[in-house]
Design an enzyme around this catalytic site. Structure first.
Site, mmCIF file in Angstrom:
data_model
loop_
_atom_site.group_PDB
_atom_site.id
_atom_site.type_symbol
_atom_site.label_atom_id
_atom_site.label_comp_id
_atom_site.label_asym_id
_atom_site.label_seq_id
_atom_site.Cartn_x
_atom_site.Cartn_y
_atom_site.Cartn_z
ATOM 1 N N GLU A 126 0.965 -1.160 -0.261
ATOM 2 C CA GLU A 126 -0.010 0.175 0.078
ATOM 3 C C GLU A 126 0.964 1.139 -0.098
ATOM 4 O O GLU A 126 1.743 1.335 1.071
ATOM 5 C CB GLU A 126 -0.988 -0.004 1.334
ATOM 6 C CG GLU A 126 -2.139 1.095 1.049
ATOM 7 C CD GLU A 126 -3.077 1.081 2.145
ATOM 8 O OE1 GLU A 126 -4.282 1.306 2.170
ATOM 9 O OE2 GLU A 126 -2.482 0.573 3.547
ATOM 10 N N MET A 267 -0.407 -3.714 8.323
ATOM 11 C CA MET A 267 -1.104 -3.807 7.109
ATOM 12 C C MET A 267 -1.979 -4.692 6.708
ATOM 13 O O MET A 267 -1.719 -5.967 7.118
ATOM 14 C CB MET A 267 0.034 -3.547 5.627
ATOM 15 C CG MET A 267 -0.513 -3.733 4.437
ATOM 16 S SD MET A 267 -1.328 -2.163 4.131
ATOM 17 C CE MET A 267 -2.511 -2.823 2.582
ATOM 18 N N GLU A 300 -6.825 -3.884 11.656
ATOM 19 C CA GLU A 300 -6.669 -4.657 10.338
ATOM 20 C C GLU A 300 -7.612 -5.841 10.398
ATOM 21 O O GLU A 300 -7.832 -6.211 9.057
ATOM 22 C CB GLU A 300 -5.144 -5.431 10.644
ATOM 23 C CG GLU A 300 -3.815 -4.375 11.023
ATOM 24 C CD GLU A 300 -3.965 -3.058 10.097
ATOM 25 O OE1 GLU A 300 -4.214 -3.293 8.969
ATOM 26 O OE2 GLU A 300 -3.449 -2.157 10.583
#
Length: 846
Positions: A126, A267, A300
């Site tokens: 990302e 992430m 997450e």
């Protein structure tokens, strides 16, 4: 030339032309220690025969490409793009390349653990970095299925988005992992983690399919892994989210990998989440650290539905992706885990982050205009996360919790494995709740800036309110006055402390809102606007309330009410409405007994900033002494072995200036001084060493000796930071060279140095770096966004504010020909300088 950038218009044009079906990605991780081999076969369709488009691949070497069986000319790959001409209705693109391992945390990062020489790899994609590992159409709305095939040294652990297969030997010492096909997903949430990781496995058994669980960690950290705690939060999260969303987890298995030298907190790769491995605690931590880690785990996990299953069409809705996960993680943590006070921590830390960001010249609407990838990368900020989450919290209250969840369930069902825009979510929420959200979205999502709410009242001879209103203001550049639902609390001093006597909940609109319900009430010792933290706004304290906090803030029985008082005092300091000396007294009056450890950590940082940046120069030495001695008293009084004792030790180390304080830190390190209950473990030793280096009491010899005790990557990073923090011209020169000039140091080591460079009280040795910083800023973006942002933000000359530095920066900004990202970071630093100077003027007034 586009380079690594991509505009929203280009993405829309490409999405209108093609649909991507499948990526078959083959990676060979045995090529060398600097490169890996990548082969991509992507199948896609085109709506226009003979049309042209492009694929993305960054830093490819020996690139060869075939479109529908015909090899493309070498010139087709240029400027990080592969030109594709003469498309057919159905297409197959095959690309082979050699690609470099990363040391910057982007793409496929390679790390060799200095503790044992073992190798660890992981991906970070990302926003736009899958194209550093395989050939892509790099935008979130071109979803596809994926199959990954990975050749790696035998004995390694290899995971990706699909369930991990048994490897097969392909040649001596090399095994192949052939992963099954994934569900449809965006390129940025695909993932690969490979290396000599240790693995702990388990499973979650709920009302839907059983979910295999795994935790990956470096072997040198295995002894510190508290797997039971991590797995408990993970299972609590799945139970909560599957019930709340009325939908089973969509990606089969769930791996959580704790990886080194990570740029981000974590992430949300589908089924293969990555975390900073600083979340594996080598030393004792306070409750706040565990609460924060649990929140990150749940953040997450929330993305698995909101972001991974249903994904934004373009990065304009990045805020919604992150704000939802931010809200959902706090919502779940408060309801499903032992960290029930997490909303207090949100007020103490996350909302303050948002308030600061929203007052910078770079402020933007929550729904930002992310016109290209560079804009996206600059907008991962407190507005995107914390302000957005604050507004979602308001939205939940506005439509009702059950209707909000009902709208989410419909949204996930309707758009599963697809892409959406904000309007799609609002439509489902409107359908579920019956409310029109158009005006709410315009008011809160499409405007910038934070409002300030201030009590305005009159009292009669008996001390009763004869008039009471809430006044609302906005910054001149962002004049929107919003509707707020707030509570107003009246608190009196009693034998039991500051106790809320009366509460009114009301709507605030326009510049002034009368509150007739308070007429006739006796003026309390504390008037607290936005009690219970119902809205997103800065609040002000009247003079009597402020004086009450100087002595009695610790006696407020509600941690959330205290959080609002802490936040208001900090805002008033930063807005030059309260002097630094007043703020320090308020902190010292309450930090020693504050129950929210997130607040304790924030207050210790803020108190130090009040001394070093916001105090008038003529008062600074005296205030520094008051801060140091005040913390020493609180530390002495702290309960042995308590979280407060640990947090105050860290705070005292950061404040240490006097010979007596330096002697105490030395004593704690060499064992000649023992505080009952305090274990001086590895991380605390580095805190003390760094503090002594900052004072000039420790140099290379002492830092080297400590590094011999801790030959880990964390030890190396701590040592690098300790060297950079010294008040020495040679140390600053070496630090500057390491971060700005050299490119052979890994990202986290450079960050440790950069964040230790600018130090209050070191104005003389840092003076030459004002001009050098501005000179570097003119071209630093060429180093890439992550490295450039570290330099631009951390090394800005803000630690020793002066009118001369402000004038120099202003002159440079007026004439410099720089990119928007650089201008943003420098302008933010400039705003901090101006704010500090205004606060110093206020403090000089008494």
């Amino acid at each position: 030339m586009p380079g690594t950038n991509l505009t929203r218009a280009e993405a829309a044009e490409r999405a209108a032309l093609i649909d991507v079906r499948h990526y078959a990605v083959e990676l060979d991780l045995t090529v060398s220690e600097t490169e890996f081999a990548s082969t991509t076969v992507v199948t896609f369709s085109s709506r226009e025969a003979g049309a042209s488009t492009f694929a993305d691949l960054v830093d490819g070497r020996d690139v060869r490409a075939w479109l529908n069986g015909t090899e493309l000319d070498a010139a087709a790959y240029a400027d990080q793009r592969l030109a594709l001409d003469g498309l057919e209705a159905d297409n197959e693109l095959r690309v082979t390349a050699r690609l470099p391992y990363s040391r910057t945390g982007e793409g496929l990062h390679r790390f060799v653990d200095p503790a044992d020489g073992r190798v660890y790899l992981y991906t970070q994609f990302e926003v736009p970095d899958a194209r550093r590992v395989y050939t892509t159409f790099e935008q979130p709305d071109l979803k596809a299925t994926f199959t990954f095939t990975v050749d790696a040294p035998a004995g390694w652990t290899v995971i990706s988005n699909a369930a991990t297969p048994e490897p097969t030997e392909v040649r001596s010492g090399v095994e192949r992992w052939s992963f099954a096909e994934t569900k449809r997903m965006s390129t940025y949430i695909t993932a690969l983690v490979a290396g000599e990781y240790d693995v702990v496995t388990d499973a979650y058994k709920g009302d839907y399919e059983e979910i295999p669980l795994a935790i990956l960690v470096r072997r040198s950290l295995r002894e510190f892994l508290d797997a039971d705690e991590i797995l408990e939060v993970t299972k609590q999260g799945f139970a909560f989210f599957e019930d709340a969303f009325a939908m089973g987890y969509p990606f089969g298995k769930y791996d959580q990998a704790f990886v080194p030298e990570y740029n981000m907190g974590a992430m949300e790769n589908a089924g293969a989440v990555t975390f900073r491995d600083e979340y594996i605690f080598r030393s004792r931590q306070t409750h706040a650290a565990y609460e924060s880690r649990a929140n990150t785990i749940l953040h997450e996990m929330a993305h698995m539905w909101f972001g991974d299953l249903v994904t934004m069409k373009w990065w304009d809705d990045l805020w919604l992706n992150e704000s939802f996960a931010e809200w959902a993680s706090h919502y779940a943590e408060a309801k499903a885990t032992r960290y029930t006070g997490v909303w207090t921590g949100f007020t103490n830390q996350r909302k303050n982050w948002a308030y600061r960001q929203d007052q910078l010249p770079s402020t933007h609407p929550i729904a930002a205009d992310n016109y290209d990838l560079h804009a996206v990368e600059a907008n991962f900020d407190g507005i995107t996360y914390a302000k957005g989450a604050s507004t979602l919290k308001q939205l939940v209250a506005w439509v009702g919790e059950e209707d909000f969840l009902a709208g989410l369930r419909a949204y996930f069902t309707k758009y599963a494995y697809g892409n959406t825009e904000l309007a799609d979510l609002l439509a489902e929420l409107e359908e579920a709740s019956g409310r029109d959200l158009h005006a709410w979205a315009q008011e809160w999502l499409q405007t910038s800036g934070v409002n300030t709410l201030r009590p305005a009242f009159q009292v009669d001879a008996d001390g009763r309110f004869t008039a009471f209103a809430v006044e609302q203001t906005a910054a001149a550049d962002y004049p929107t006055l919003r509707r707020h639902r707030i509570a107003i609390g009246l608190y009196d001093r009693t034998a039991d402390g500051l106790v809320r006597r009366h509460r009114v909940e009301t709507d605030i609109t326009g510049a002034s809102t009368p509150i007739p319900e308070l007429l006739g009430e006796t003026q309390p010792d504390l008037v607290l606007l936005n009690d219970d933290d119902l809205t997103y706004a800065k609040i002000r304290l009247d003079d009597r309330s402020l004086e009450t906090l100087r002595s009695s803030i610790a006696t407020i029985d509600s941690s959330l009410a205290r959080a609002l008082c802490w936040g208001s005092s900090w805002d008033m300091l930063r807005d030059a409405e309260v002097g630094a000396r007043t703020f320090v007294e308020i902190v010292l009056a309450g930090v020693g007994t504050e129950s929210d450890l997130t607040a304790v950590q924030s207050l210790l940082r803020q108190g130090l900033s009040a001394v070093t940046q916001y105090a008038a120069p003529q008062h600074r030495d005296a205030l520094a002494s008051r801060w140091e001695t005040g913390l020493r008293r609180l530390l002495t009084d702290a309960v042995p072995g308590s979280d407060h004792q640990l947090a105050l030790t860290r705070g005292y180390a950061a404040a240490a200036r006097s010979d007596d304080a330096v002697a105490m830190l030395r004593g704690l390190l060499d064992g000649s001084l023992v505080l009952d209950g305090l274990t001086v473990d590895t991380d605390l030793r580095w805190t003390l060493v760094t503090a002594l280096a900052r004072t000039g009491a420790y140099g290379d010899a002492e830092i080297d000796a400590e590094l011999e005790r801790d030959r880990t990557i964390a030890g190396q990073e701590h040592a690098a930071g300790a060297r950079a923090i010294r008040p020495d011209a040679d140390a600053k020169a070496a630090a500057w060279d390491a971060v700005v000039v050299r490119d052979d140091l890994p990202n986290e080591t450079q960050r440790s140095i950069a964040t230790s460079f600018q130090v209050g009280g070191q104005a003389e040795v840092l003076a030459p770096y004002v001009a050098r910083y501005l000179e570097t800023a003119e071209t630093v973006i060429e180093k890439g966004v992550w490295r450039a942002s570290t330099i631009l933000e951390s090394m800005f000359p803000r630690a020793n504010p002066s009118a001369e530095t402000l004038a120099t920066v202003d002159a440079w900004l007026a004439t410099a020909d720089i990119d928007p990202t650089t201008r943003r970071y420098v302008s933010e630093g400039r705003a901090d300088l101006a704010r500090a100077l205004a606060a110093q003027e206020r403090d000089a007034q008494g």
